[in-house]
Scaffold this active site. Structure first.
Site, PDB file in Angstrom:
ATOM      1  N   GLY A  45       1.024  -1.222   0.125  1.00 21.46           N
ATOM      2  CA  GLY A  45      -0.349  -0.054  -0.697  1.00 21.46           C
ATOM      3  C   GLY A  45       0.243   0.983   0.138  1.00 21.46           C
ATOM      4  N   ASP A 104      -4.357   2.412  11.317  1.00 26.36           N
ATOM      5  CA  ASP A 104      -5.662   2.459  11.234  1.00 26.36           C
ATOM      6  C   ASP A 104      -6.046   1.594  12.887  1.00 26.36           C
ATOM      7  OD1 ASP A 104      -9.198   2.178  11.490  1.00 26.36           O
ATOM      8  OD2 ASP A 104      -9.353   0.594  10.417  1.00 26.36           O
ATOM      9  N   LYS A 132      -6.705   7.255  10.467  1.00 24.37           N
ATOM     10  CA  LYS A 132      -8.494   7.107  10.850  1.00 24.37           C
ATOM     11  C   LYS A 132      -7.770   7.479  11.836  1.00 24.37           C
ATOM     12  CE  LYS A 132      -8.727   4.623   7.392  1.00 24.37           C
ATOM     13  NZ  LYS A 132     -10.107   2.994   6.678  1.00 24.37           N
ATOM     14  N   PHE A 153     -13.551   3.675   3.865  1.00 22.98           N
ATOM     15  CA  PHE A 153     -12.912   3.173   3.307  1.00 22.98           C
ATOM     16  C   PHE A 153     -12.437   3.960   2.165  1.00 22.98           C
ATOM     17  CE2 PHE A 153     -11.210  -0.081   0.316  1.00 22.98           C
ATOM     18  CZ  PHE A 153      -9.801  -1.193   1.523  1.00 22.98           C
ATOM     19  N   VAL A 154     -10.615   3.929   1.239  1.00 27.81           N
ATOM     20  CA  VAL A 154     -10.359   5.217   0.295  1.00 27.81           C
ATOM     21  C   VAL A 154      -9.523   3.976  -0.018  1.00 27.81           C
ATOM     22  CG1 VAL A 154     -10.489   7.244   1.837  1.00 27.81           C
ATOM     23  CG2 VAL A 154      -8.121   5.354   2.128  1.00 27.81           C
ATOM     24  N   ARG A 166      -4.688   0.914  -7.503  1.00 30.58           N
ATOM     25  CA  ARG A 166      -3.429   1.426  -6.638  1.00 30.58           C
ATOM     26  C   ARG A 166      -3.215   2.809  -7.427  1.00 30.58           C
ATOM     27  NH1 ARG A 166      -1.978  -2.168  -2.595  1.00 30.58           N
ATOM     28  NH2 ARG A 166      -2.017  -4.036  -2.948  1.00 30.58           N
TER      29      ARG A 166
END
Ligand code: 5GP
Ligand code: MG
Length: 180
Positions: A45, A104, A132, A153-154, A166
């Site tokens: 990510g 998160d 978050k 949720f991004v 992505r």
């Protein structure tokens, strides 16, 4: 791809501006200890963030690769953090900066930090693009944070849903009907 987005949360130019600011903050924090810094990105990510961030850091550094996974394609938290690929370099006595996309619940970063601690680095700091705030844990504080965001949720800018999005340059929220 664009039609799958409900809205853009953080546009690309705002991301770029903030990444440059973060790099300045990182350089100022490490000061004389910048040279030889070991960056440990949490794949996959963080790849786009990492690529932009390190090009704003004007000193010698190493990159140690490691892959942890938590969300196995779903959009909800749950399941154990899994080490998919272990670190490929020695970090003993090096200053380590962990770079991740989202903080998160903190499970992923806690697992990574605990893995790295055993290897006796000189220090460990944490840099995340997004935090978050709804669930950010008290015992795991990030040293550098790009943006505090709400609990949505991004995707985009390295973040995926089921392996897609992505490559989208902005950070956005998917249309709810696409979650299954
Ligand atoms: P935590 O372990 O802190 O609960 O979750 C952090 C990890 O879950 C992040 O490294 C990221 O890979 C994934 N994650 C958390 N929120 C999101 C999100 O909104 N979108 C995407 N694509 N991944 C997320
Ligand atoms: Mg991640």
């Amino acid at each position: 791809m664009e039609q799958d987005l409900d809205r853009i949360l953080i546009p690309r130019d705002k991301i770029q501006e903030r990444v440059r600011e973060m790099a300045r903050g990182i350089a100022a924090t490490y000061g004389d200890e910048c040279d030889g810094l070991m960056i440990v990105p949490i794949l996959a990510g963080s790849i786009i963030f990492l690529a932009d961030l390190i090009r704003c850091l004007p000193f010698k550094m190493g990159i140690g690769l490691m892959t942890m996974s938590r969300y196995r394609g779903a959009t909800t938290t749950g399941g154990d953090t899994q080490l998919i690929h272990d670190l490929n370099v020695d970090i003993k006595n090096r200053h380590v900066l962990i770079v991740d996309d989202v903080l998160d619940s903190g499970g992923t970063l806690r697992a990574v930090r605990d893995q790295l601690r055993h290897r006796e680095p000189a220090s460990i700091r944490i840099c995340v693009l997004l935090r978050k705030t709804a669930r950010a844990p008290k015992d795991l504080l990030a040293d550098f944070v790009g943006f505090d965001i709400e609990d949505v949720f991004v995707v985009g800018y390295g973040l995926d849903y089921n392996g897609h999005y992505r490559n989208w340059p902005d950070i956005g929220v998917l249309r709810p009907e696409l979650y299954s």
